[in-house]
Design a protein around this motif. Structure first.
Motif, mmCIF file in Angstrom:
data_model
loop_
_atom_site.group_PDB
_atom_site.id
_atom_site.type_symbol
_atom_site.label_atom_id
_atom_site.label_comp_id
_atom_site.label_asym_id
_atom_site.label_seq_id
_atom_site.Cartn_x
_atom_site.Cartn_y
_atom_site.Cartn_z
ATOM 1 N N LEU A 358 -8.340 4.196 -10.451
ATOM 2 C CA LEU A 358 -8.218 2.850 -11.015
ATOM 3 C C LEU A 358 -8.093 2.892 -12.531
ATOM 4 C CD1 LEU A 358 -10.810 0.890 -8.832
ATOM 5 C CD2 LEU A 358 -8.318 0.731 -8.729
ATOM 6 N N ALA A 359 -8.844 3.796 -13.168
ATOM 7 C CA ALA A 359 -8.737 3.916 -14.626
ATOM 8 C C ALA A 359 -7.346 4.373 -15.036
ATOM 9 C CB ALA A 359 -9.800 4.887 -15.133
ATOM 10 N N ALA A 360 -6.807 5.346 -14.288
ATOM 11 C CA ALA A 360 -5.448 5.823 -14.599
ATOM 12 C C ALA A 360 -4.414 4.733 -14.358
ATOM 13 C CB ALA A 360 -5.128 7.055 -13.762
ATOM 14 N N PHE A 361 -4.607 3.929 -13.323
ATOM 15 C CA PHE A 361 -3.663 2.846 -13.040
ATOM 16 C C PHE A 361 -3.730 1.773 -14.131
ATOM 17 C CE2 PHE A 361 -2.711 -1.279 -11.015
ATOM 18 C CZ PHE A 361 -1.385 -1.047 -10.691
ATOM 19 N N GLN A 379 0.561 -0.280 -4.564
ATOM 20 C CA GLN A 379 0.331 0.039 -3.163
ATOM 21 C C GLN A 379 -0.258 1.444 -3.009
ATOM 22 O OE1 GLN A 379 3.416 -1.153 -0.276
ATOM 23 N NE2 GLN A 379 4.506 -2.097 -1.998
ATOM 24 N N ALA A 380 0.213 2.380 -3.836
ATOM 25 C CA ALA A 380 -0.332 3.737 -3.766
ATOM 26 C C ALA A 380 -1.801 3.765 -4.168
ATOM 27 C CB ALA A 380 0.491 4.667 -4.656
ATOM 28 N N VAL A 381 -2.168 2.990 -5.190
ATOM 29 C CA VAL A 381 -3.560 2.942 -5.630
ATOM 30 C C VAL A 381 -4.444 2.319 -4.567
ATOM 31 C CG1 VAL A 381 -5.124 1.875 -7.302
ATOM 32 C CG2 VAL A 381 -3.014 2.947 -8.080
ATOM 33 N N VAL A 382 -3.981 1.213 -3.981
ATOM 34 C CA VAL A 382 -4.771 0.562 -2.929
ATOM 35 C C VAL A 382 -4.925 1.487 -1.726
ATOM 36 C CG1 VAL A 382 -4.816 -1.367 -1.308
ATOM 37 C CG2 VAL A 382 -4.164 -1.755 -3.685
ATOM 38 N N HIS A 390 -3.505 -1.664 7.372
ATOM 39 C CA HIS A 390 -2.166 -2.190 7.088
ATOM 40 C C HIS A 390 -2.165 -2.744 5.669
ATOM 41 C CE1 HIS A 390 -1.163 -1.817 11.319
ATOM 42 N NE2 HIS A 390 -2.263 -2.477 11.626
ATOM 43 N N MET A 391 -0.996 -2.734 5.050
ATOM 44 C CA MET A 391 -0.898 -3.216 3.682
ATOM 45 C C MET A 391 0.499 -3.774 3.450
ATOM 46 S SD MET A 391 -1.516 -1.114 0.148
ATOM 47 C CE MET A 391 -0.214 0.026 0.614
ATOM 48 N N SER A 392 0.544 -4.909 2.764
ATOM 49 C CA SER A 392 1.827 -5.502 2.372
ATOM 50 C C SER A 392 1.649 -6.172 1.024
ATOM 51 C CB SER A 392 2.315 -6.528 3.409
ATOM 52 O OG SER A 392 1.346 -7.566 3.561
#
Length: 399
Positions: A358-361, A379-382, A390-392
């Motif tokens: 999260l810090a890097a993001f 999306q990659a971080v989540v 599932h993710m959208s």
């Protein structure tokens, strides 16, 4: 047993324990007994959690074990107060009950809870042999104490002989029987710890969190137990005043952890109230235990060092104590931050990695201008931190 009958029986046993807990201090006041005997009320955690579990999950043996242990504790404590006046009617039989009920209310949760927690069932059929060993240990202890001839080992204003003492046995058979019971009980206790370890390794999801709660409180209770054992080993019967304070603190910590902490952990685990907070509890325990040890060591070391340095200049040690206190107060926040990072890195690696991600993001978010690339990065971080099924990603279209 139907659900209605189980609920009625569970709350009836709870009511019996409450009646015993109320009657004991009343009898203490009437008979001028020892006020410490009224501590039966500390078993309210076992009785309440046992009634809740047994009424909601009648097939789970954990609730019934807690209830039987609580009622046995209530009867044992009431009998100990009653028998303090040996001239009362039935004092001999009350003393006889008091001499062996300890093995019921203490050994039942100690030996068998670890074997059946949290589902109320054993790991497999092979563990029935361990239950048999535990039952044999409890029975041997009860038989060796309940039928031993001579004077009962109880607190009374005059000696009371065992009304069911059996004399004429070969050698010291009762002592041998009690010793065998203690050996079998110790073996069951070790195997119960092994059962918790195996269940923790094999379980997943909710059951793993349940076992973690139970294992956590047992491990924490080992700390005051080890302290008591070390004090007894070092000091023996002649405990100096400095170690006597440590002994008292360790003893009451152990009592609170076993009589209040253990049923609370069992209730949280089985009733699933704030079940998944166990990771936070363990994290805080590790952090603040290490922080207390670090600051305590720094305080004592600085006091001794400053006393050696300032002794030629000052006659007292108040200046050294004041300076050490200020130094420890200034050290608190940075020490807690460093210890928190160390604990997260060593024991909670997933949380530590998520924090770094999260810090890097956040750094990347300030420099990213492409919305599509930002969406992919989000999306990659989540996916790495939350790990959803599932993710959208929904973006508001420009007008």
């Amino acid at each position: 047993m139907s659900g209605r009958v189980a609920k009625w029986l569970a709350w009836s046993l709870f009511g019996l324990f409450v009646a015993l807990a109320v009657a004991t201090p009343v009898l203490v006041a009437v008979r001028d007994g020892n006020a410490s005997d009224a501590l039966v009320a500390t078993g309210i955690g076992f009785a309440l959690v046992g009634a809740l579990v047994a009424s909601r999950q009648p097939t789970n043996a954990v609730g019934w074990l807690l209830l039987v242990a609580a009622v046995a504790l209530g009867i044992d404590t009431l009998m100990s107060v009653y028998v303090s006046r040996a001239t009362l009617p039935g004092a001999a039989w009350a003393g006889w009950l008091n001499s062996w009920l300890l093995f019921v209310w203490l050994y039942l949760p100690a030996l068998f809870l670890a074997l059946v927690f949290p589902t109320g069932r054993l790991l497999s059929r092979r563990w029935r042999a361990v239950v048999g060993i535990g039952v044999a240990g409890v029975a041997a202890n009860i038989a060796g104490t309940a039928f031993a001839p001579g004077v009962l080992d109880i607190h009374a204003d005059r000696p009371i002989r065992n009304p069911l003492g059996v004399s004429g046995l070969v050698g010291d058979a009762h002592s041998w029987l009690s010793g065998a019971g203690e050996l079998l009980a110790a073996g069951t206790l070790v195997l119960g710890g092994l059962s918790v370890f195996l269940r923790l390794r094999r379980s997943h999801g909710r059951e793993r969190q349940q076992v973690t709660w139970f294992a956590y409180i047992c491990i924490v209770a080992l700390v005051p137990f080890v302290v008591l054992a070390l004090v007894g080993l070092v000091a023996g019967d002649n405990v100096p005043p400095s170690l006597d304070v440590v002994q008292v603190i360790a003893w009451w910590s152990l009592v609170v952890l076993l009589l209040l902490g253990l049923p609370s952990a069992i209730g949280i685990a089985i009733l699933r109230h704030r079940l998944y907070d166990i990771d936070i509890v363990i994290n805080r325990t590790l952090v603040y235990a290490a922080l207390t040890l670090t600051l305590g060591t720094a305080y004592l070391g600085s006091v001794l060092l400053l006393q050696l340095v300032l002794d030629p200049l000052t006659q007292g040690s108040d200046l050294a104590v004041a300076m050490s206190t200020l130094a420890v107060a200034a050290l608190f926040r940075p020490a807690r931050r460093r210890i928190q990072l160390l604990v997260d890195r060593r024991f909670f690696r997933h949380k530590y990695d998520a924090t770094r991600t999260l810090a890097a993001f956040g750094v990347q978010l300030r420099d990213e201008l492409d919305v599509d690339a930002l969406g992919n990065d989000l999306q990659a971080v989540v996916r790495d931190t939350v790990q959803p099924v599932h993710m959208s990603l929904w973006l508001r279209s420009p007008r």
